[in-house]
Design a protein around this motif. Structure first.
Motif, short mmCIF file in Angstrom:
data_model
loop_
_atom_site.label_atom_id
_atom_site.label_comp_id
_atom_site.label_asym_id
_atom_site.label_seq_id
_atom_site.Cartn_x
_atom_site.Cartn_y
_atom_site.Cartn_z
N GLY A 290 0.79 -1.23 0.00
CA GLY A 290 0.00 0.00 0.00
C GLY A 290 0.82 1.27 0.00
N CYS A 291 2.12 1.17 -0.12
CA CYS A 291 2.93 2.39 -0.14
C CYS A 291 2.74 3.09 -1.48
CB CYS A 291 4.41 2.07 0.06
SG CYS A 291 5.46 3.54 -0.08
N THR A 292 2.33 4.36 -1.42
CA THR A 292 2.05 5.07 -2.67
C THR A 292 3.29 5.74 -3.26
OG1 THR A 292 1.19 6.80 -1.22
CG2 THR A 292 -0.42 5.47 -2.43
N VAL A 293 4.39 5.73 -2.53
CA VAL A 293 5.64 6.22 -3.13
C VAL A 293 6.13 5.18 -4.15
CG1 VAL A 293 8.01 6.99 -2.72
CG2 VAL A 293 6.24 7.51 -1.06
N ALA A 294 6.08 3.92 -3.76
CA ALA A 294 6.29 2.80 -4.68
C ALA A 294 7.47 3.02 -5.62
CB ALA A 294 5.01 2.53 -5.47
N CYS A 295 8.65 3.18 -5.06
CA CYS A 295 9.81 3.61 -5.85
C CYS A 295 10.78 2.49 -6.19
CB CYS A 295 10.54 4.72 -5.10
SG CYS A 295 11.13 4.23 -3.47
N SER A 296 10.41 1.23 -5.87
CA SER A 296 11.37 0.11 -6.03
C SER A 296 11.29 -0.50 -7.42
CB SER A 296 11.08 -0.96 -4.99
OG SER A 296 11.09 -0.41 -3.71
N HIS A 297 11.72 0.24 -8.40
CA HIS A 297 11.54 -0.22 -9.77
C HIS A 297 12.58 -1.25 -10.19
CE1 HIS A 297 8.53 2.78 -9.89
NE2 HIS A 297 9.41 3.74 -9.64
N GLY A 298 12.30 -1.90 -11.30
CA GLY A 298 13.21 -2.94 -11.76
C GLY A 298 13.19 -3.09 -13.27
N VAL A 299 14.19 -3.80 -13.75
CA VAL A 299 14.35 -4.01 -15.19
C VAL A 299 14.07 -5.48 -15.50
CG1 VAL A 299 15.95 -3.84 -17.14
CG2 VAL A 299 16.11 -2.19 -15.24
N LYS A 300 13.11 -5.69 -16.37
CA LYS A 300 12.70 -7.05 -16.71
C LYS A 300 13.49 -7.58 -17.91
CE LYS A 300 8.42 -9.37 -18.09
NZ LYS A 300 7.08 -9.10 -18.65
N ASP A 301 13.72 -8.86 -17.92
CA ASP A 301 14.36 -9.53 -19.06
C ASP A 301 15.69 -8.91 -19.45
OD1 ASP A 301 12.27 -11.27 -19.18
OD2 ASP A 301 11.19 -10.21 -20.76
N PHE A 302 16.45 -8.54 -18.44
CA PHE A 302 17.80 -8.03 -18.72
C PHE A 302 18.73 -9.22 -18.97
CE2 PHE A 302 22.06 -6.69 -17.42
CZ PHE A 302 22.21 -5.56 -18.21
N VAL A 303 19.60 -9.08 -19.94
CA VAL A 303 20.50 -10.17 -20.27
C VAL A 303 21.95 -9.73 -20.03
CG1 VAL A 303 21.26 -11.77 -22.08
CG2 VAL A 303 18.89 -10.96 -22.05
N PRO A 304 22.58 -10.20 -18.94
CA PRO A 304 23.97 -9.83 -18.67
C PRO A 304 24.91 -10.32 -19.78
CG PRO A 304 22.96 -10.80 -16.73
CD PRO A 304 22.02 -11.05 -17.87
N LEU A 305 25.96 -9.56 -19.98
CA LEU A 305 26.96 -9.92 -21.00
C LEU A 305 28.12 -10.70 -20.41
CD1 LEU A 305 27.12 -6.52 -22.96
CD2 LEU A 305 25.93 -8.61 -23.62
N THR A 306 28.18 -10.76 -19.08
CA THR A 306 29.32 -11.42 -18.42
C THR A 306 28.81 -12.30 -17.26
OG1 THR A 306 29.62 -9.70 -16.76
CG2 THR A 306 30.76 -9.38 -18.87
N VAL B 103 17.24 -12.06 -16.81
CA VAL B 103 17.05 -11.93 -15.36
C VAL B 103 16.21 -10.69 -15.07
CG1 VAL B 103 19.21 -13.07 -14.75
CG2 VAL B 103 19.20 -10.60 -15.09
N PHE B 104 15.66 -10.62 -13.88
CA PHE B 104 14.98 -9.41 -13.42
C PHE B 104 15.93 -8.68 -12.48
CE2 PHE B 104 12.27 -6.54 -11.22
CZ PHE B 104 11.21 -6.28 -12.09
N VAL B 105 16.15 -7.41 -12.73
CA VAL B 105 17.08 -6.63 -11.92
C VAL B 105 16.30 -5.64 -11.06
CG1 VAL B 105 19.13 -5.15 -11.93
CG2 VAL B 105 18.75 -6.77 -13.81
N ASP B 106 16.47 -5.72 -9.76
CA ASP B 106 15.83 -4.74 -8.86
C ASP B 106 16.71 -3.50 -8.80
OD1 ASP B 106 13.30 -5.68 -7.45
OD2 ASP B 106 14.56 -7.47 -7.44
#
Lengths: 713, 65
Positions: free
Chosen positions: A327-343, A351-354
């Motif tokens: 219920g937090c309306t600041v809700a600032c914990s975004h993430g990157v979906k389907d990221f593919v590391p190169l190393t 992967v999902f990156v928080d």
């Protein structure tokens, strides 16, 4: 998914108490050496003086360790607590846990404030705080199941090595039918092989059907966790509602929570848009104000900064609700979906990156001279998965890079790595080495303070230049703000109890932009008030972002806009509505003062906590090199002439650097004088007997420590 | 026209943020102004020209970290 085994070592069944006004009124103690599980009562004195959260942690840790305890000793204890308001849904930012222990980096007390569901679930399971001491002979998982009222220690076999997978498999294992009811605390191999390990604390994301995590990053808490042989601590709870804390005044709580939530929903889109872009908006703003650390805090600006700011990451972030508490309306914990590391071990795997948040972007981007947003995301991912603090990693790597560019170290020291600023491949390789404890990564993982010693003793590097550019204080690496032009923020970092982390005081804009505190006394007042109020959030299980990252539209017209009094008033009402303690806003400062001073005395108990420790590397105060001076020559020249009345005619840059340094170092010492006086401390930075009596923390052990340090009145 | 904190007001060709703040007699030391969703920081207030039909929010930013 890999198979793994959890073999029960010990189990305790208990009767879960009803939560009363935000408290379970008991704490859980787990000794993993003997597999002993016990429950201790919470006294009224604990609640009255220490409130909860960090306050409870400090009190428990104080009794667990002696003045000679080292971080590696079994009696060193990891404490995790929420606070009386922790776990309130609807009131923004009410899901925090505070983790405390003796730090591998500083040798003294460290605390870190983290999101995720663990602290609230721990409390609703029946415990205001958890303390874990001892050392396991084999890796263990501690499972606190509030639903079945059982605490179990398992021997862990074949669990994944990193936190990314561990969080996921344990969420699935314990929360098969209801994963949202699980929160996992874990770390990774980097924490085992360095001194800068972090803890990852999960919250379950039902939309994306995965465990997400936030980090208790600072000071090597993950390293303590790994050293003890703890693979994970898991809490399980069921439903959370406004009734879960059994508040003293539910109606007031409802009203104030609704008001606050509504205001954020209305104003965040107009202001910082944290619900969309997190803290990435700070990158271009810091850059504009010459505050974005670049190339090991040498500069505060770079022409390529726009490549790693909010305009880029808003497109990277996967849209959706990203609140690390319900219920937090600041809700600032975004993430990157389907990221593919190169190393690394996840090379080529989605992967999902928080993240990333501002600190990671600045620390692992601009401060390394890296302006590639993908590399920053990859470093972010691996730091979390390996259990490494992105701030310490970034600041330490930046230090190594500057040493390399200055020729203080070379490829014979780095194992062939070319550590010029901006070398993305080298930065990633070094990160993997830190996690493995191999090569130059093993050196880097010790942190800036140990590297300085090593570079001098083993490589023959001049100690003074390392002291000037090695961005640590008290052994902790700086977080990611430039302080050269803000004396108040120099104090905010240099006099912070645990080391230079901005959660205690962030005064740059108030000082530099708004000019709210032109005199020493005004700066000292700010360095009293702000650290005290910011401490209060950590006592209650709260996040500080809603307080002053989104402010009322009429705030600027109030008498003291910096304090955001309207919000502070709401916080006082919130505190009263949950705990039944009726307070006015200024009472929150006095409440915090007690814990703040207690922590200072705790530092003293551990052999620190005096003026001698409140130091800064000169890079934090002003230009160390002629290159830095020349890059902002007009600014520095005018300060010398107009502000200080120094005739610079015919002076070389080196002479001007020296003249400015003398002035700025004197100013910082004067600031310390003023702050200590305002805080009721001696000029050696120790709370007086009068101060501890006023704050009701004049326990015999406290007075004994003061006496031992020559303070008797 | 431009929209400033939800209120409409006249736009002038070449108007900068500093000019706008003078026009409305607001001497608060804003750190940042948001124009059409983009942040403009105080060091650029004298030079940043406001386009016609811009939506502007004055951000009393005091927080940061």
């Amino acid at each position: 998914m890999k198979t793994f085994n959890l073999k029960e070592i010990k189990s305790l069944t208990y009767q879960r108490p009803e939560i009363q006004k935000g408290y379970a009124n008991q704490t859980l103690c787990v000794d993993i050496t003997s597999a002993d599980i016990s429950i201790k009562p919470v006294s009224d004195q604990m609640k009255q003086i220490f409130v909860g959260g960090k306050g409870f942690d400090l009190w428990l840790l104080w009794h667990a360790v002696s003045g000679t305890t080292q971080w590696t000793d079994p009696e060193n204890t990891i404490c995790i607590a929420s606070g009386p308001m922790g776990g309130t849904p609807s009131y923004p930012g009410s899901g925090k846990s505070i983790v405390t222990s003796l730090s591998p980096l500083t040798g003294s007390v460290i605390d870190s404030n983290v999101g995720g569901y663990f602290g609230p679930y721990l409390k609703f399971s029946g415990f205001d705080a958890l303390e874990i001491n001892g050392q396991a002979s084999r890796e263990v998982v501690v499972y606190i199941d509030g639903v079945s009222e059982t605490v179990t220690i398992f021997e862990a076999g074949d669990l994944p090595e990193d936190a990314y997978e561990t969080s996921s498999v344990l969420t699935q294992h314990f929360g098969n039918e209801k994963p949202r009811g699980i929160s996992v605390v874990s770390t990774g191999p980097g924490a085992k092989n360095s001194l800068m390990g972090c803890l990852n604390v999960t919250w379950y994301d039902p939309k994306r059907k995965r465990a997400r995590y936030k980090q208790a990053g600072r000071g090597g808490l993950g390293t303590v966790f790994a050293h003890k042989g703890i693979k994970a601590v898991v809490a399980r709870w069921d439903t959370v509602s406004m009734n879960s804390n059994n508040p003293a005044d539910k109606e007031t709580l409802k009203v104030v929570a609704k008001s606050y939530s509504r205001e954020i929903v209305e104003l965040d889109p107009k202001q910082n848009e944290m619900a969309k872009i997190g803290t990435t908006h700070l990158v271009p703003i810091m850059n504009d104000f010459d505050l974005l650390p670049t190339n090991n805090f040498k500069f505060g600006q770079h022409k390529m900064a726009s490549l790693i700011g909010k305009d880029v990451y808003k497109d990277f972030f996967d849209p959706g609700f990203d609140g690390c508490w319900m219920g937090c309306t600041v809700a600032c914990s975004h993430g990157v979906k389907d990221f593919v590391p190169l190393t690394g071990p996840y090379k080529g795997v989605k992967v999902f990156v928080d993240g990333p948040e501002y600190e990671t972007i600045a620390g692992c981007g601009s401060n390394l001279g890296i302006f590639d947003p993908f590399t920053i995301v990859e470093i972010n991912f691996y730091c979390d998965a390996y259990g490494l603090d992105t701030i310490s990693v970034g600041t330490t790597m930046a230090f190594a890079m500057e040493c390399f560019e200055m020729g203080l170290i070379n490829e014979s020291h780095t194992g062939g790595l070319n550590l010029n600023f901006g070398n993305r491949d080298a930065a990633l390789e070094l990160l993997h080495q830190v996690a493995r404890g191999k090569g130059f990564g093993m050196v880097l993982g010790q942190g800036v303070r140990q590297m300085k010693k090593l570079f001098t003793s083993e490589f023959g590097v001049d100690a003074q230049i390392l002291e000037d550019i090695g961005m640590e204080s008290k052994g902790l690496e700086f977080s990611e703000y430039m302080t050269k032009e803000s004396l108040a923020q120099q104090g905010g970092y240099g006099m912070a109890l645990k080391g230079p982390q901005h959660d205690e005081a962030w005064l740059i804009f108030l000082d530099m932009v708004h000019n709210y505190m032109p005199t020493f006394e005004q700066k000292a007042e700010a360095l009293h008030w702000f650290p005290m109020f910011r401490t209060w959030f950590g006592l209650c299980g709260l996040c500080k972002l809603p307080w002053n990252d989104i402010v009322p539209e009429d705030n600027k017209d109030t008498e003291e806009p910096a304090k955001v009094i309207k919000h502070m008033t709401w916080y006082a009402q919130y505190f009263g509505a949950v705990t039944g303690r009726n307070v006015v806003p200024e009472d929150l400062i006095t409440i915090s003062e007690a814990v703040y001073n207690f922590q200072r005395i705790f530092n003293l108990k551990m052999g620190f906590g005096t003026r001698a420790q409140d130091t800064l590397p000169y890079r934090a105060m002003g230009p160390v090199t002629e290159e830095e001076y020349d890059s902002r020559q007009e600014r520095y020249d005018s300060q010398l002439t107009e502000k200080h009345g120094i005739d610079i005619e015919g002076k070389s840059t080196a002479e001007k650097v020296a003249a400015l340094r003398k002035l700025r170092e004197e100013q910082y010492e004067k600031l310390k004088d003023a702050v200590y006086e305002r805080r009721g401390w001696t000029q050696n930075g120790i709370p007086t007997v009068k101060t501890v009596k006023r704050l009701n923390i004049d326990f015999p052990a406290v007075l004994e420590i003061l006496k031992k340090n020559g303070v008797t009145s | 026209m431009i929209t400033l904190d939800g209120e409409q007001m006249p736009w002038k060709n070449g108007m900068t943020i500093s000019f706008l703040l003078q026009e409305i007699a607001d001497d608060h030391p804003y750190a940042v102004v948001k124009i059409n969703g983009r942040y403009v920081s105080r060091p650029n207030f004298d030079t940043h020209v406001i386009p016609e039909n811009a939506e502007i929010f004055l951000i009393p930013m005091i927080a940061g970290g």
